[in-house]
Every structure is written in C-alpha cells, then in structure tokens.
Design a protein around this motif. Structure first.
Motif, PDB file in Angstrom:
ATOM      1  N   ALA A 267       4.615   8.163   1.125  1.00 40.47           N
ATOM      2  CA  ALA A 267       4.044   7.034   1.836  1.00 40.47           C
ATOM      3  C   ALA A 267       2.633   7.202   2.317  1.00 40.47           C
ATOM      4  CB  ALA A 267       5.074   6.803   3.033  1.00 40.47           C
ATOM      5  N   ARG A 268       1.981   6.216   2.490  1.00 37.44           N
ATOM      6  CA  ARG A 268       0.609   6.076   2.718  1.00 37.44           C
ATOM      7  C   ARG A 268       0.322   5.141   3.977  1.00 37.44           C
ATOM      8  NH1 ARG A 268       1.259   6.874  -2.582  1.00 37.44           N
ATOM      9  NH2 ARG A 268      -0.192   8.600  -3.581  1.00 37.44           N
ATOM     10  N   LEU A 269      -0.366   5.472   4.945  1.00 33.55           N
ATOM     11  CA  LEU A 269      -0.588   4.966   6.256  1.00 33.55           C
ATOM     12  C   LEU A 269      -2.136   4.695   6.273  1.00 33.55           C
ATOM     13  CD1 LEU A 269       0.304   3.928   9.058  1.00 33.55           C
ATOM     14  CD2 LEU A 269      -0.232   6.200   9.952  1.00 33.55           C
ATOM     15  N   SER A 270      -2.456   3.460   5.951  1.00 32.34           N
ATOM     16  CA  SER A 270      -4.022   3.278   6.278  1.00 32.34           C
ATOM     17  C   SER A 270      -4.600   3.150   7.603  1.00 32.34           C
ATOM     18  CB  SER A 270      -4.344   1.947   5.642  1.00 32.34           C
ATOM     19  OG  SER A 270      -3.801   0.903   6.638  1.00 32.34           O
ATOM     20  N   ALA A 271      -6.229   3.443   7.446  1.00 36.15           N
ATOM     21  CA  ALA A 271      -6.745   3.650   8.713  1.00 36.15           C
ATOM     22  C   ALA A 271      -6.275   2.574   9.873  1.00 36.15           C
ATOM     23  CB  ALA A 271      -8.480   3.629   8.445  1.00 36.15           C
ATOM     24  N   LYS A 274      -1.656   0.037   8.349  1.00 36.54           N
ATOM     25  CA  LYS A 274      -0.599  -0.369   7.486  1.00 36.54           C
ATOM     26  C   LYS A 274       0.135   0.669   6.556  1.00 36.54           C
ATOM     27  CE  LYS A 274      -2.476  -4.841   6.942  1.00 36.54           C
ATOM     28  NZ  LYS A 274      -2.977  -5.974   6.140  1.00 36.54           N
ATOM     29  N   LEU A 275       1.311   0.265   6.655  1.00 40.42           N
ATOM     30  CA  LEU A 275       2.144   1.341   5.648  1.00 40.42           C
ATOM     31  C   LEU A 275       2.288   0.768   4.136  1.00 40.42           C
ATOM     32  CD1 LEU A 275       4.073   4.015   5.689  1.00 40.42           C
ATOM     33  CD2 LEU A 275       5.744   2.501   6.399  1.00 40.42           C
ATOM     34  N   TYR A 276       1.904   1.715   3.320  1.00 40.34           N
ATOM     35  CA  TYR A 276       2.201   1.507   2.004  1.00 40.34           C
ATOM     36  C   TYR A 276       2.894   2.372   1.449  1.00 40.34           C
ATOM     37  CZ  TYR A 276      -2.151  -1.312   2.405  1.00 40.34           C
ATOM     38  OH  TYR A 276      -3.148  -2.331   2.901  1.00 40.34           O
ATOM     39  N   THR A 277       3.882   1.707   0.435  1.00 42.82           N
ATOM     40  CA  THR A 277       4.958   2.713  -0.296  1.00 42.82           C
ATOM     41  C   THR A 277       4.756   3.070  -1.493  1.00 42.82           C
ATOM     42  OG1 THR A 277       6.253   0.571  -0.582  1.00 42.82           O
ATOM     43  CG2 THR A 277       6.711   1.805   1.479  1.00 42.82           C
ATOM     44  N   CYS A 278       3.255   2.561  -2.259  1.00 43.27           N
ATOM     45  CA  CYS A 278       2.979   2.911  -3.338  1.00 43.27           C
ATOM     46  C   CYS A 278       1.427   2.906  -3.452  1.00 43.27           C
ATOM     47  CB  CYS A 278       3.645   1.926  -4.523  1.00 43.27           C
ATOM     48  SG  CYS A 278       3.073   2.378  -6.069  1.00 43.27           S
ATOM     49  N   LEU A 279       0.959   3.894  -3.941  1.00 41.76           N
ATOM     50  CA  LEU A 279      -0.538   3.816  -4.416  1.00 41.76           C
ATOM     51  C   LEU A 279      -0.961   2.675  -5.077  1.00 41.76           C
ATOM     52  CD1 LEU A 279      -3.268   5.430  -4.541  1.00 41.76           C
ATOM     53  CD2 LEU A 279      -2.670   6.379  -6.501  1.00 41.76           C
ATOM     54  N   ASP A 283      -0.019  -4.977  -0.858  1.00 36.95           N
ATOM     55  CA  ASP A 283       0.020  -5.164   0.622  1.00 36.95           C
ATOM     56  C   ASP A 283       0.736  -4.072   1.350  1.00 36.95           C
ATOM     57  OD1 ASP A 283      -1.312  -7.805   0.839  1.00 36.95           O
ATOM     58  OD2 ASP A 283       0.514  -8.461  -0.547  1.00 36.95           O
ATOM     59  N   GLY A 284       0.392  -3.854   2.489  1.00 38.92           N
ATOM     60  CA  GLY A 284       1.416  -2.923   3.460  1.00 38.92           C
ATOM     61  C   GLY A 284       1.617  -3.491   4.694  1.00 38.92           C
ATOM     62  N   GLU A 333      -7.284  -1.027  -2.413  1.00 36.47           N
ATOM     63  CA  GLU A 333      -8.170  -0.162  -3.146  1.00 36.47           C
ATOM     64  C   GLU A 333      -8.086   1.242  -2.482  1.00 36.47           C
ATOM     65  OE1 GLU A 333     -10.584  -0.785  -5.013  1.00 36.47           O
ATOM     66  OE2 GLU A 333     -10.395  -3.002  -4.993  1.00 36.47           O
ATOM     67  N   MET A 334      -8.277   2.126  -3.569  1.00 33.32           N
ATOM     68  CA  MET A 334      -8.132   3.680  -3.184  1.00 33.32           C
ATOM     69  C   MET A 334      -8.761   4.023  -1.919  1.00 33.32           C
ATOM     70  SD  MET A 334      -8.703   7.142  -5.351  1.00 33.32           S
ATOM     71  CE  MET A 334      -8.033   6.596  -6.903  1.00 33.32           C
ATOM     72  N   SER A 335     -10.007   3.725  -1.815  1.00 30.21           N
ATOM     73  CA  SER A 335     -10.798   3.846  -0.548  1.00 30.21           C
ATOM     74  C   SER A 335     -10.150   3.715   0.675  1.00 30.21           C
ATOM     75  CB  SER A 335     -12.202   3.409  -0.607  1.00 30.21           C
ATOM     76  OG  SER A 335     -12.085   1.956  -0.720  1.00 30.21           O
ATOM     77  N   HIS A 336      -9.359   2.789   0.753  1.00 28.93           N
ATOM     78  CA  HIS A 336      -8.447   2.273   1.792  1.00 28.93           C
ATOM     79  C   HIS A 336      -7.484   3.264   2.101  1.00 28.93           C
ATOM     80  CE1 HIS A 336      -8.662  -0.946   4.951  1.00 28.93           C
ATOM     81  NE2 HIS A 336      -7.363  -0.995   4.634  1.00 28.93           N
ATOM     82  N   ILE A 337      -6.822   3.583   1.106  1.00 25.04           N
ATOM     83  CA  ILE A 337      -5.401   4.323   1.443  1.00 25.04           C
ATOM     84  C   ILE A 337      -5.562   6.023   1.012  1.00 25.04           C
ATOM     85  CG2 ILE A 337      -3.922   2.564   1.698  1.00 25.04           C
ATOM     86  CD1 ILE A 337      -3.037   3.008  -1.180  1.00 25.04           C
ATOM     87  N   GLY A 338      -6.695   6.193   0.409  1.00 23.03           N
ATOM     88  CA  GLY A 338      -7.198   7.715   0.368  1.00 23.03           C
ATOM     89  C   GLY A 338      -6.372   8.342  -1.077  1.00 23.03           C
ATOM     90  N   GLY A 339      -6.018   7.494  -1.978  1.00 21.50           N
ATOM     91  CA  GLY A 339      -5.391   8.101  -3.182  1.00 21.50           C
ATOM     92  C   GLY A 339      -3.927   8.740  -3.172  1.00 21.50           C
TER      93      GLY A 339
END
Length: 339
Positions: A267-271, A274-279, A283-284, A333-339
């Motif tokens: 899982a990915r947490l943006s700055a 927002k929680l994203y479940t896929c790269l 939307d998160g 964008e990758m820059s928003h959630i870090g890859g």
C-alpha cells in the motif's frame, strides 16, 4: 497482536510505502519532466503534509494490521526537514521489523550516518547512468554521477544495506547496462534493472521504449554468466540472480513484461495522506481528514481495512494486453507516491 488483512485476491497487507514530500531536486524525464514540473508548479504547502506524529500514528495502525515493512519515499525524501526524527519514531513502532528508503542519492552523503543511527536499515538509490552527460540529461538538473556515488559509499560506510535501481529506456541509456553491471559488481552493491513503466501521465511512456528484462539479462549473461537465486520473501518484486560462482547478487524488476500483481502486498501513503492500493491507481482514499477530525485508532483501522479488503488492482497484468485505453487513463504521478 497483528491481524491478517487480505484483499479481494487474498493478498496480505505487508508493506507500506510512505511519501514524506512531493518535492524533488531532480527533474528526471520518466518521473518529473521539467516541462511539466517547472518553476511555477504548485507543490503541497506544509500544512497539507502529514506531520511526523500523524505518519507514526498511521504506521502503528498499519502495523496492527500485519504491516511489517516500511519504505520512506518522496519526491526526494531527504528534502523533508528532520527526516531522521521520523525514522526514529517509526523504528519504535511495535511490529515494524524493517525500515528502508528510496532516494536519488544527491543528499545521502550528508545524512547517511544520522539515518542509520535513527533506525534506517536499507537504502535504495536511483542511478541510471555512469556517464555524466547522459546522467545530467536524465536527471534534468545537471547533477553529476560522483555526487551519487559518494552518497552510496557514505551509506555503505554508515552500515546501511545499499541497492541501486537503474531504469532502462530504449534510445536513452541501454549503452549503460554493462558499465553499470561491471561497476557495481566490483563494488559489491546489488544492482537492479527496472523496466520503464507508464506511471502517471506526464512521462510520454510508449511500449517501444521498454527494454525487456530478459534482453538486459541476456546481455549481461553473455559477458558475466548469471544463475537464478531464490526469492527472499513472498511478494518480492525483483527476480534475483547471482553472478555464477559468487554470492554477488543482481536483480530485474519486470513490471511491464512479467507482471507480479498476484503477489503484491504493498500500500502507498502519499505526502498529503491519501492511501493508494496500486502504483498505477488514479485516485487515493483520504486519510488526512479522518486523522484530523477525531477518528479513533479503531475507526481508522476499520477504514483502512475496508479499503484493503475491496482492493482488486492488477494493472500490470491487464497492461500485458497492451490496451491503449488502459495505459492512457489518468494515473497518479510517481513523484507523488514514490514508486
């Protein structure tokens, strides 16, 4: 005591990637192209970022759900002031057994010792060429290779495990594959080659710009014979190899040609929370507002658990069909959630 949470494909929640800033001092063509992320681009104001206390609270909740590995990302995470303080806070969370960071390496020499002392265990450094001119072109800001290599050695000297990631693009840096393999084999650091991915919508991705991992591996094998190595753990993204007759490892991340969605536990947490479940998600789910509006830890746990249980992402497997509508749809964008 952590509880096992599974998504709709029975994938557990084991890894959390936390972006601590959307800012970066590079403008890499495949991530933050300068023509889009220019001088007037509006990055998040500080009050929109999750605080260290909020990040730590969420980490505790994720750990209670079975998350064991934390990776700090950006943007460029070392642009977030006092980052070692956050590492220290996370290192004290019960259930977290591994803290890593992905960085462009430009600020690593300055901070490596403090990061290690705070509890960071591993660092992954992005480096796409050993040629100064080509590297400067790729990073968009003229940074020199020596700056990154100095950061890599400072991290290793501080006791951090170091891996290097190289994104390979056809027509850009295929000629750097063998020089990179030779250099990091000699240095004893793990090098991983990453297929160029269609993260976000700003990098001009095309399938014909992808150099398949099998092509990269064959090129290296012809000069430095390779042999397969066993995966370290369930859900590992890199296919591991060793140089024959040695323990020196090399890896390949083949998200385009050999999708690994079926074992994805991330899982990915943006700055901004927002929680994203896929790269490749569009939307998160907002966690910042619940955090700041009085939700209890159990409320947040149930919210996150519900999001994860509904998760059905398998973008890279679907991309194998090469459907134009899929690859061109809106994605974060990758820059928003870090890859």
């Amino acid at each position: 005591m952590s509880e096992r949470f599974l998504d709709s494909y029975k994938r557990p929640l084991r890894d959390l990637r936390i972006s601590v800033t959307d800012k970066c001092n590079f403008r890499c063509t495949y991530c933050m192209p300068a023509e889009i992320f220019g001088p007037d681009y509006a990055f998040l104001p500080h009050d929109k970022l999750l605080s260290f206390e909020e990040i730590t609270r969420l980490t505790k909740i994720f750990a209670s759900m079975g998350t064991e590995k934390i990776r700090i990302t950006g943007g460029e995470p070392l642009m977030r002031k006092d980052l070692p303080t956050l590492i220290q806070m996370i290192s004290e969370v019960e259930g977290v057994r591994d803290i890593a960071m992905t960085t462009n390496g430009s600020l690593l020499a300055k901070h490596a010792k403090a990061l290690k002392a705070a509890g960071l265990k591993r660092v992954t450094v992005s480096l796409d060429s050993l040629d100064d001119d080509r590297f400067g072109q790729i990073n968009g800001r003229g940074f020199r290779v020596e700056t990154i290599l100095s950061g890599i050695e400072a991290a290793a000297d501080a006791g951090l495990q170091v891996k290097i990631n190289m994104v390979v693009q056809r027509g850009m840096n295929e000629q750097d594959i063998l020089p990179m393999a030779r250099y990091f084999r000699e240095k004893g650091h793990i090098l991983r080659f990453i297929e160029y991915m269609d993260v976000g919508n700003s990098n001009g991705w095309r399938l014909d710009l992808v150099v398949p991992s099998r092509e990269i591996a064959a090129l290296i094998h012809a000069e430095m014979p390779l042999e397969p190595a066993e995966p370290n753990y369930y859900g590992e993204v890199a296919s591991r190899y060793r140089y024959q007759g040695t323990e020196q490892e090399i890896g390949f991340i083949s998200s385009v040609t050999q999708a690994f969605c079926s074992t994805c536990t991330r899982a990915r947490l943006s700055a901004e929370g927002k929680l994203y479940t896929c790269l490749f998600a569009a939307d998160g789910e907002d966690l910042r507002e619940p955090l700041r509006s009085g939700y209890t830890d159990e409320d947040l746990r149930q919210l996150i658990g519900g999001i994860w249980s509904r998760r059905s992402d398998r973008y890279s497997e679907e991309r194998l069909k090469h459907t134009p509508e899929l690859t061109q749809r809106k994605k974060v964008e990758m820059s928003h959630i870090g890859g």
